[in-house]
Design a protein around this motif. Structure first.
Motif, PDB file in Angstrom:
ATOM      1  N   LEU A  44       1.194  -6.843  20.246  1.00 24.51           N
ATOM      2  CA  LEU A  44       2.341  -7.821  20.099  1.00 24.51           C
ATOM      3  C   LEU A  44       3.663  -7.193  20.317  1.00 24.51           C
ATOM      4  N   ILE A  47       4.717  -6.828  23.901  1.00 26.73           N
ATOM      5  CA  ILE A  47       4.856  -8.093  24.652  1.00 26.73           C
ATOM      6  C   ILE A  47       6.257  -8.541  24.182  1.00 26.73           C
ATOM      7  N   ASP A  71      11.901 -10.190  21.212  1.00 23.98           N
ATOM      8  CA  ASP A  71      11.279 -11.665  20.885  1.00 23.98           C
ATOM      9  C   ASP A  71      10.848 -11.458  19.417  1.00 23.98           C
ATOM     10  N   VAL A  73       9.276 -14.067  18.017  1.00 25.41           N
ATOM     11  CA  VAL A  73       8.233 -14.697  17.565  1.00 25.41           C
ATOM     12  C   VAL A  73       7.023 -13.627  17.550  1.00 25.41           C
ATOM     13  N   VAL A  74       6.804 -12.863  18.043  1.00 22.23           N
ATOM     14  CA  VAL A  74       5.692 -11.682  18.215  1.00 22.23           C
ATOM     15  C   VAL A  74       6.104 -10.733  17.008  1.00 22.23           C
ATOM     16  N   MET A  77       4.537 -12.583  14.213  1.00 24.22           N
ATOM     17  CA  MET A  77       3.221 -12.515  14.402  1.00 24.22           C
ATOM     18  C   MET A  77       2.831 -11.336  13.670  1.00 24.22           C
ATOM     19  N   THR A  80       2.782 -11.180   9.937  1.00 26.72           N
ATOM     20  CA  THR A  80       1.745 -12.037   9.395  1.00 26.72           C
ATOM     21  C   THR A  80       0.340 -11.374   9.677  1.00 26.72           C
ATOM     22  N   ASP A  81       0.316 -10.647  10.657  1.00 29.77           N
ATOM     23  CA  ASP A  81      -1.065  -9.738  11.090  1.00 29.77           C
ATOM     24  C   ASP A  81      -1.126  -8.677  10.068  1.00 29.77           C
TER      25      ASP A  81
END
Lengths: 116, 611
Positions: A44, A47, A71, A73-74, A77, A80-81
């Motif tokens: 992630l 990316i 970024d 957003v990743v 994420m 959260t992960d």
């Protein structure tokens, strides 16, 4: 970003999975699961990564960005992960501890309750 | 505004309320008397059932779309997170809430002593299923998948004093989480390609693009987690371990809705995200191969079990395979059949698990051989068990039979006539195995199974019971009767209303889904025809029941038959032994199979594209 990050991610997922396959200890299995998950973090973040970009933090009041940022957003994420991973790992480790208390072993080869 | 934003508060509420209820229970649980600990979560689940029923009624006129925090799309572009409820999603949410209500009601007397964390976990599990069924965002699907997962692992291993329960929960946890991480990797790859996480946006960015290796890899990875949850061979090994050790009311939620939700996730992602880019024929072939293999493996293993809950678990694997086969036809008829089959199966299988729990509490065992003839004095239970078994086998007019009939007709229409043989054989074999259990335990038919016959690679049904009951209390019988009645109603209503084909039309037309989500106006869908009983469907249903009766009779008199047909038994027992030894209970083996499965799915989807 070079292909390097993706290769590391791929390697971590495979190494973690292989570790579970070969594992002789349930604690080891659970940690291998975390290794496999670390692969998804690296994926992630790779990316969202850009060379020479800064963190996605803007001043207040927010202005039109003039420089490239990574970024966000990743990164959200990934966070959260991480939370998911902490929950699952803690739960599975607690179960492994309990298995050791009851069975006196953590070797999956010696746990023979569930077959056929 | 019809559809669109009207009632957009409803889907998030169905997720938030169970979580709040769980938090409340955990906070004050230790000071509550037992009856309140039971009553509050049951009331919450019943409330959610009502809310989801309203949502389902609402979705009949179009999708209900919720952009969280009011981040709606402007000029077809959005950074928001979306929940899109269509009849299939809302129906799954309703089914999960209804099953949770009945499971909680059943738990009142099932557990002699239980703490509030059990109820809190069931509510969290419910919240996860609601979110998974209703969300339109791929990353949220992963999050709700893990919420479902974590509460399910804890519920499986709840009996911490039982080592096999913990081992089952650990196997379940490791395999499911690994699958979920592969799903996350796939979601990441899709984000890298398109910059989107919402399924409607992903549809728009991928549609019509040339297919390449990255899209195929993303598809296979995203699918892996859902196929693990859906217990599709070779990802299914966790399921029989988890079901064998989880408490009966928890098995109801697992088999009734969690496993079908896995299959739902796979097909939802295919239809909305990938249908515009991956060729349907390849996907159809891949799903059919997986579906047929899991149906056959599940059916054969089911017949070979003596542990009753494991037997029911393998029947779930077999039926999940059948659902996948029907959905894999990628037609509206096949999907309608699968939906009806899932609804009918949930009622029948859940009732059977609750009956197994009742056996455990009455006689302290779920071992078919050990319980031989011990249920002779029961009055109501044998009838309920036989009804459940016949419903599972597909006796008209149960919902399972109608779902099976529609799926079979869709398969024949699509040119895959061999699928109807698979459907008849698998439902007959699993129904027959369940019927055999009833014949032995309640009727005491056939010779007494030889003692000491348990083999090294076989699980017997020894399990610690949660309470010892003299008779079956009303709170345990009512859910069982309600579930069987529900299966019957699904068959009767499903044949007279077009609801299921309407829902299938919504499910298989991604254009309407995307349009509703991005423009907040209700798209219209047209359904082709209403599913109904036909002569062929009825006939195949009765053939399945006949297969079930023969299977049951052969099982009951197996020792007599074994002496007569010794050569045949010797030929058959070698592959059976191999198949049993594959289900080794060793988590490492399961991970190896998972990786093999990923490679197989990748090959099935990717190789036809290489030209």
């Amino acid at each position: 970003m070079s292909v390097y990050g993706y290769l590391v991610a791929f390697w971590l997922v495979l190494a973690g999975s292989f570790g579970i396959v070969r594992s002789r200890d349930l604690i080891h299995s659970v940690v291998c699961l975390s290794v496999a998950q670390s692969g998804t973090y690296v994926l992630l973040l790779s990316i969202g990564f850009q060379t020479k970009a800064t963190p996605p933090v803007y001043g207040s009041p927010p202005s039109t960005p003039t420089r490239s940022v990574t970024d966000p957003v990743v990164q959200a994420m990934t966070l959260t992960d991480v939370v998911v991973s902490a929950t699952v790992t803690a739960l599975l480790l607690a179960m492994a501890v309990q298995i050791h208390k009851r069975h006196g072993t953590l070797d999956p080869d010696e746990l023979r309750a569930l077959r056929g | 505004m019809p559809g669109g934003t009207a009632f957009s508060w409803l889907p998030p509420t169905t997720v938030a309320v169970p979580i709040l209820g769980a938090a409340l229970l955990l906070a004050v649980g230790r000071w509550l008397p037992r009856w309140l600990t039971d009553a509050i979560p049951t009331a919450v689940a019943a409330g959610i059932t009502v809310l989801t029923a309203c949502l389902l009624a609402r979705t009949a006129d179009g999708h209900v779309v919720t952009w969280s925090g009011g981040w709606r799309p402007t000029h077809g572009f959005s950074v928001g997170i979306v929940m899109v409820s269509d009849p299939v999603g809302a129906g799954a949410a309703l089914l999960s809430a209804a099953l949770a209500t009945l499971a909680l009601l059943y738990s009142w007397k099932y557990f002699e002593s239980v703490e509030a964390h059990y109820h809190a976990l069931v509510l969290l599990f419910l919240a996860g299923m609601q979110g998974f069924a209703l969300t339109g965002d791929l990353f949220d699907m992963f999050v709700f998948f893990e919420l479902m997962g974590a509460s399910a692992y804890a519920l499986t291993g709840m009996k911490v004093e039982d080592p096999s329960a913990l081992q089952g929960a650990l196997n379940f946890g490791i395999i499911n989480s690994l699958g979920a991480y592969l799903t996350l990797a796939g979601v990441g790859l899709l984000y890298a390609r398109t910059g989107n996480l919402g399924m409607p946006q992903l549809h728009q960015s991928l549609e019509g693009r040339p297919v390449d290796a990255l899209v195929v890899a993303a598809f296979v990875l995203v699918l892996t987690g859902f196929l693990v949850k859906g217990a599709v061979a070779p990802f299914h090994y966790w399921l029989d371990d988890a079901h064998a050790v989880a408490p009966a009311p928890v098995c109801v939620l697992f088999s009734g809705i969690m496993v079908p939700l896995g299959v739902y996730g796979a097909l939802r992602v295919y239809w909305i995200v990938f249908a515009g880019v991956l060729p349907g024929a390849d996907i159809r072939r891949a799903f059919l191969v997986l579906g047929v293999i899991s149906a056959l493996v599940g059916a054969v293993m089911c017949v070979g079990q003596r542990h009753i809950k494991r037997l029911l678990a393998f029947s779930t694997i077999a039926h999940a395979g059948l659902f996948l086969c029907a959905l894999a036809l990628l037609s509206e008829d096949g999907t309608a059949g699968a939906l009806l089959y899932v609804a009918g199966h949930a009622g029948a299988k859940a009732a059977l698990f609750l009956l197994a729990g009742l056996l455990l509490n009455r006689f302290g065992s779920v071992d078919e051989h050990g319980l031989y003839g011990r249920g002779r004095s029961e009055r109501l239970m044998p009838w309920l068990w036989v009804l459940g078994a016949l419903a599972l086998a597909g006796l008209p007019p149960f919902g399972t039979a109608l779902g099976k009939a529609i799926s079979e007709e869709a398969a024949i229409k699509g040119g895959d006539w061999y699928l109807s043989i698979v459907f008849v054989a698998v439902s007959g074999l699993t129904g027959g195995a369940v019927l055999r259990v009833a014949a032995r335990i309640y009727l005491g038919l056939g010779p007494r199974p030889r003692e000491g016959e348990a083999q090294a690679f076989e699980s017997t049904g020894e399990e610690k019971s949660e309470a010892r009951l003299r008779s079956a209390p009303a709170t345990m019988v009512v859910p069982i009767v309600a579930l069987l009645a529900g299966t019957l109603v699904a068959g009767v209503i499903g044949g007279s209303r077009s609801a299921f084909s309407h829902a299938a039309a919504y499910f298989t037309q991604p254009g309407a889904y995307v349009h509703a989500a991005m423009t907040l106006t209700a798209g219209t869908v047209s359904s082709v025809r209403q599913p109904n009983w036909t002569g062929l469907g009825l006939g195949l249903g009765f053939v399945s029941v006949a297969v079930a009766l023969v299977t049951a009779a052969a099982g009951v008199y197996s020792s007599v038959l074994a002496d007569r047909l010794a050569p045949l038994v010797r030929v058959g027992s070698a592959p059976m032994r191999v198949l049993r030894q594959l289900h080794s209970g060793h988590v490492g083996d399961y991970v190896a199979w998972l990786m093999t499965g990923v490679a197989v799915v990748g090959a099935l989807v990717g190789l036809p594209l290489v030209r």
